[in-house]
Scaffold this active site. Sequence first.
Site, mmCIF file in Angstrom:
data_model
loop_
_atom_site.group_PDB
_atom_site.id
_atom_site.type_symbol
_atom_site.label_atom_id
_atom_site.label_comp_id
_atom_site.label_asym_id
_atom_site.label_seq_id
_atom_site.Cartn_x
_atom_site.Cartn_y
_atom_site.Cartn_z
ATOM 1 N N CYS A 137 0.836 -1.201 0.000
ATOM 2 C CA CYS A 137 0.000 0.000 0.000
ATOM 3 C C CYS A 137 0.869 1.249 0.000
ATOM 4 C CB CYS A 137 -0.925 -0.009 1.227
ATOM 5 S SG CYS A 137 -1.947 1.471 1.391
ATOM 6 N N CYS A 140 -0.307 4.059 2.246
ATOM 7 C CA CYS A 140 0.025 3.842 3.658
ATOM 8 C C CYS A 140 1.492 4.117 3.954
ATOM 9 C CB CYS A 140 -0.300 2.409 4.068
ATOM 10 S SG CYS A 140 -1.954 1.823 3.630
ATOM 11 N N ASP A 141 2.389 3.675 3.075
ATOM 12 C CA ASP A 141 3.809 3.575 3.434
ATOM 13 C C ASP A 141 4.769 4.403 2.588
ATOM 14 O OD1 ASP A 141 3.039 1.763 5.380
ATOM 15 O OD2 ASP A 141 3.389 0.014 4.106
#
Length: 339
Positions: A137, A140-141
Site C-alpha cells: 500500500c 500507507c507507506d
Amino acid sequence: MADVENVIIIGSGPAGYTAALYTARANIKPLVVEGFAWGGLLQQTTDVENYPGFPEGIMGPEMMQKFRDQAERFGARLLTEQADRVELSNEPGGMHRVWVGDTEYRARTVVLAMGAEHKKLGIAGEEELGGRGVSYCATCDAAFFRDAPTIIVGGGDSAMEEAIFLSKFSSKVTIVHRRAEFRASKIMLERARAQENIEFLTPYRVSEFIAGESGALGHARLVNTQTGEELDLPVSGTFIAVGHEPQSAIVRGQIDLDENGYVVTESKSTRTNRPGVFAAGDLVDHTYRQAITAAGSGCQAALDAEWYLRDTPEVPTPEGMPVGDPAEAQWASLAEPAS
C-alpha cells in the site's frame, strides 16, 4: 434450541471492531467471530501515520489491540475462531445461521467484515521482508521511502495509481511488469508516463527479494520473461500491486458478489441482497481500502443493523425446525399429523 443473537459480526479489523463497538454501545450485545488472525491486514503493518487521532503515529498491531479493547469494554463478546459456513435467510425477520466448527449460532442480523487479502507474488524474501521494505500500500507507506529508489510490481490501474502517489516521495519509481503490454487504462498510463521520476521495466518479473546489511530490503532480483536474463536492482522499497482477494468464499452463492468477488451493497448503505445481512470494510471496497474508510463503513453497518432490528419484526420459528431453512414457510403443512 440455541439462543438467538441480535447480531453476529464475522471478521475483525477496523470494520468489524467498529461495528462491534457501535452495536455494543447500543446494547445489542454483539457476538464477534473475529477469526484466528484477528485485526486484519493492519496486523501486518508497522507504522500507521495517517489515521486521525495519532499525531505521532502508531504501530498497526497496537492500533488493532486498541480497537479490540474498546469494543470489548462496552460488552462485545469475542470468539477467536473461524466461521466455517453460514446459511442466510432470505425472509425479512428470518434467522441466520453461522457455524464455528460444529457449533451453530443463530442471529437476527449478520455483519460481514471478512476483509480482503493482498495478492502476493509467492517468492523468496517476500514474507521475511514484509514491513521492512516490502509493502502492499503506497498510500500507507510511501512517506517512509522519501528520496529513496522504489519499485512498483504490477501493470493495472492500481499499479499506476500507486506509482503516481509514490513518485511524490521516492527519488525514482520503477514499474516492473512481466508483459510488454499493460492492463492499465490509457489515461492512467499517460499520467504515469508524465511523471519525470517514473520509469518502466518490461518484460520482467521479480524472482526474489534480498536483504541488505541493515536487514531491510536491499535488492530485488528480476528475470526477463522472454530471455531469462537476470537483473539485480538496488532498491529500498517495493510495492506489490497485483490485486486483492476479498474473503467472500463463505457467502458465495448466497450473497450478490461482483465479478471480482466483492460483496455488493445497496446504494450508499451496507445492506446486501439478503434481509438483515450487512457488509462493511475491504470486503465491499475495491477503491479506497484504508483503515479509516473501513472503520466508517463498520459504523454504517452497525447503524443499519440497529435500525433493521428496530423496524423488522422477528419471524417466529417453530421448535425443532431448522432456522433459516427455505422450507420454513411450509412448516405447518409438513408438521401436520397423518390422518
